[in-house]
Motif scaffolding. Structure first.
Motif, PDB file in Angstrom:
ATOM      1  N   ASN A   1      -3.873  -2.674  -7.013  1.00  0.00           N
ATOM      2  CA  ASN A   1      -5.188  -2.613  -6.353  1.00  0.00           C
ATOM      3  C   ASN A   1      -6.176  -2.012  -7.347  1.00  0.00           C
ATOM      4  OD1 ASN A   1      -6.941  -2.950  -4.154  1.00  0.00           O
ATOM      5  ND2 ASN A   1      -6.718  -0.825  -3.544  1.00  0.00           N
TER       6      ASN A   1
ATOM      7  N   ALA B   1      -4.601   1.290  -7.839  1.00  0.00           N
ATOM      8  CA  ALA B   1      -3.232   1.094  -8.332  1.00  0.00           C
ATOM      9  C   ALA B   1      -3.291   0.068  -9.457  1.00  0.00           C
ATOM     10  CB  ALA B   1      -2.313   0.607  -7.208  1.00  0.00           C
TER      11      ALA B   1
ATOM     12  N   THR C   1      -9.250   9.323  -1.299  1.00  0.00           N
ATOM     13  CA  THR C   1      -9.479   8.457  -0.149  1.00  0.00           C
ATOM     14  C   THR C   1      -8.206   8.388   0.682  1.00  0.00           C
ATOM     15  OG1 THR C   1     -10.148   6.240   0.587  1.00  0.00           O
ATOM     16  CG2 THR C   1      -8.779   6.360  -1.376  1.00  0.00           C
ATOM     17  N   GLN C   2      -8.382   8.165   1.971  1.00  0.00           N
ATOM     18  CA  GLN C   2      -7.243   7.949   2.861  1.00  0.00           C
ATOM     19  C   GLN C   2      -7.042   6.466   3.145  1.00  0.00           C
ATOM     20  OE1 GLN C   2      -5.192  10.483   3.789  1.00  0.00           O
ATOM     21  NE2 GLN C   2      -6.522  11.700   2.444  1.00  0.00           N
ATOM     22  N   GLU C   3      -7.990   5.643   2.682  1.00  0.00           N
ATOM     23  CA  GLU C   3      -7.920   4.205   2.939  1.00  0.00           C
ATOM     24  C   GLU C   3      -7.149   3.502   1.837  1.00  0.00           C
ATOM     25  OE1 GLU C   3     -11.340   2.027   4.654  1.00  0.00           O
ATOM     26  OE2 GLU C   3     -12.489   3.784   4.007  1.00  0.00           O
ATOM     27  N   GLN C   4      -6.138   2.745   2.232  1.00  0.00           N
ATOM     28  CA  GLN C   4      -5.307   2.057   1.258  1.00  0.00           C
ATOM     29  C   GLN C   4      -6.118   1.064   0.424  1.00  0.00           C
ATOM     30  OE1 GLN C   4      -2.110   3.057   0.900  1.00  0.00           O
ATOM     31  NE2 GLN C   4      -2.084   1.822  -0.960  1.00  0.00           N
ATOM     32  N   ARG C   5      -7.116   0.436   1.043  1.00  0.00           N
ATOM     33  CA  ARG C   5      -7.908  -0.571   0.330  1.00  0.00           C
ATOM     34  C   ARG C   5      -8.719   0.042  -0.815  1.00  0.00           C
ATOM     35  NH1 ARG C   5     -13.391  -0.936   1.468  1.00  0.00           N
ATOM     36  NH2 ARG C   5     -14.065   0.689   2.907  1.00  0.00           N
TER      37      ARG C   5
ATOM     38  N   ASN D   1     -11.605   6.984  -6.101  1.00  0.00           N
ATOM     39  CA  ASN D   1     -11.255   5.782  -5.361  1.00  0.00           C
ATOM     40  C   ASN D   1     -11.883   4.591  -6.077  1.00  0.00           C
ATOM     41  OD1 ASN D   1     -13.979   5.561  -4.524  1.00  0.00           O
ATOM     42  ND2 ASN D   1     -13.590   6.755  -2.675  1.00  0.00           N
TER      43      ASN D   1
ATOM     44  N   TYR E   1       5.553  -2.602  -4.422  1.00  0.00           N
ATOM     45  CA  TYR E   1       4.371  -2.135  -5.153  1.00  0.00           C
ATOM     46  C   TYR E   1       3.203  -3.098  -4.968  1.00  0.00           C
ATOM     47  CZ  TYR E   1       1.361  -0.516  -8.936  1.00  0.00           C
ATOM     48  OH  TYR E   1       0.294  -0.039  -9.653  1.00  0.00           O
ATOM     49  N   GLN E   2       2.041  -2.557  -4.603  1.00  0.00           N
ATOM     50  CA  GLN E   2       0.833  -3.343  -4.390  1.00  0.00           C
ATOM     51  C   GLN E   2      -0.243  -2.907  -5.379  1.00  0.00           C
ATOM     52  OE1 GLN E   2       0.449  -5.907  -2.127  1.00  0.00           O
ATOM     53  NE2 GLN E   2       2.642  -5.661  -1.652  1.00  0.00           N
TER      54      GLN E   2
ATOM     55  N   LYS F   1      -7.603   2.852  -2.583  1.00  0.00           N
ATOM     56  CA  LYS F   1      -6.726   3.589  -3.485  1.00  0.00           C
ATOM     57  C   LYS F   1      -6.416   2.742  -4.715  1.00  0.00           C
ATOM     58  CE  LYS F   1      -4.500   6.670  -0.168  1.00  0.00           C
ATOM     59  NZ  LYS F   1      -3.223   7.132   0.426  1.00  0.00           N
TER      60      LYS F   1
END
Length: 347
Positions: A312, A269, A261-265, A227, A309-310, A267
């Motif tokens: 990160n 990218a 991680t399960q949290e998008q913040r 992460n 698409y985001q 993850k």
């Protein structure tokens, strides 16, 4: 003898497959297959990679290519394999080494590999390769760059300048292995796509020519990407002047704490412009693979929706629990250090 040689690619569930093969060695023997202990480094047959990397440096090679090896460790490994293969010559052999895709950048590498396998006694050799979507592959390699302390970071390069550009070129991988081992002996599969049996392991076992056994052991350790906390920490630790053993210990602890991680913040990218550059650059290669091996599919993988698409790639939103995880990581280091000191005192 017959060999099934799984060559990767990297970051396509190799640890899961290799762990499965090790845990089920006895059951595989009962079914007429062997995951040989010789040639293995840890859970994969990295000695095959090392043999080729030594031989490829030599301009001229003998008819028996193994006679040109100088490395004592590799020579002992080959002798051990000869003993093991003599005991199991009635079995089908399974090898797995993602380093074949990772380190073999020319056709000559693959040609030498084929000659090595022949000298080891194999008359029938099947090549199994798994591919994943380009964007997922790139994101995973950005994490792996920090894990392996590669000295470079994939997202810093345009696709045409990546130090290991060839690992993304699925068309090249297929063509080279088909030319050397025979088109009929190349088995091409896709990560998370159209699994026979519904799972990666069931798909893998099917293409080994085995029937699935519900008695197989499935205690798996999967290799997940870092992460953003892990990415930030390891990228900085790798820049410190630490000995490799220390880095390996820190990596082991970091993986336990910061993989997945399960949290998008959290993850990771990669930057959108870099992501799009890689996807576009290797699109013709993927299209070639689709037409050749998966003509029934409209596209090899689900197309990326760039509007959604985001990116990160840097940690911006740090929360209290992130600091707790960092402190836990530090505490692991202290506890580990104290155990080592105490052990040295006792001895």
């Amino acid at each position: 003898m017959t060999a099934y040689l799984h060559i990767g690619t990297t970051n396509t569930g190799n640890q899961e497959k290799q762990g499965f093969l090790m845990q089920n060695e006895e059951k595989l023997l009962e079914k007429g297959y062997i995951y040989p202990k010789s040639l293995r480094v840890a859970n994969r047959h990295w000695a095959l990679v090392d043999i080729v990397l030594e031989l490829v440096k030599k301009e001229k090679l003998s008819q028996n290519i193994l006679e040109d090896l100088d490395n004592e460790r590799l020579l002992r490994t080959i002798e051990n394999f000869k003993v093991e293969s003599a005991l199991h010559k009635d079995k089908k052999f399974i090898f797995s080494a993602e380093g074949i895709v990772w380190d073999f950048s020319t056709k000559r590498h693959v040609e030498i590999l084929e000659r090595v396998m022949r000298e080891l006694g194999f008359t029938q050799i099947y090549i199994i390769v798994y591919f994943r979507d380009t964007l997922g592959y790139l994101n995973s390699h950005c994490s792996q760059d920090h894990k392996n302390n590669m000295g470079y970071y994939s997202a810093d390069f345009s696709p045409d300048n990546h130090p290991r550009k060839y690992i993304f070129d699925y068309e090249w991988i297929c063509k080279i292995h088909a030319e050397v081992f025979g088109e009929e002996n190349l088995i091409v599969r896709l990560l998370r796509e159209d699994y026979i049996g519904g799972t990666l392991l069931k798909d893998f076992v099917y293409h080994l020519g085995l029937e699935w056994d519900e008695g197989f052991i499935l205690k798996q350790t999967k290799n997940e990407s870092f992460n953003l906390l892990g990415m930030e920490l390891m990228s900085r630790l790798n820049r410190k002047d630490l000995q490799q053993d220390n880095l390996n210990s820190l990596l082991f602890m970091a993986r336990r704490k910061f993989e997945g991680t399960q949290e998008q913040r959290l993850k990771f990218a990669v930057q959108k412009d870099i992501a799009k550059a890689y996807v576009d650059y290797f699109a013709p290669s993927l299209e070639w693979v689709r037409q050749k091996y998966f003509p029934h599919k409209k596209s090899l993988f689900t197309p990326v929706n760039w509007n959604e698409y985001q990116e990160n790639y840097t940690l911006k939103d740090v929360k209290k629990e992130d600091w707790d995880n960092i402190v836990d990581f530090m505490a692991q280091i202290i506890v580990s250090k104290n155990k080592i000191i105490q052990s040295l005192k006792e001895n």
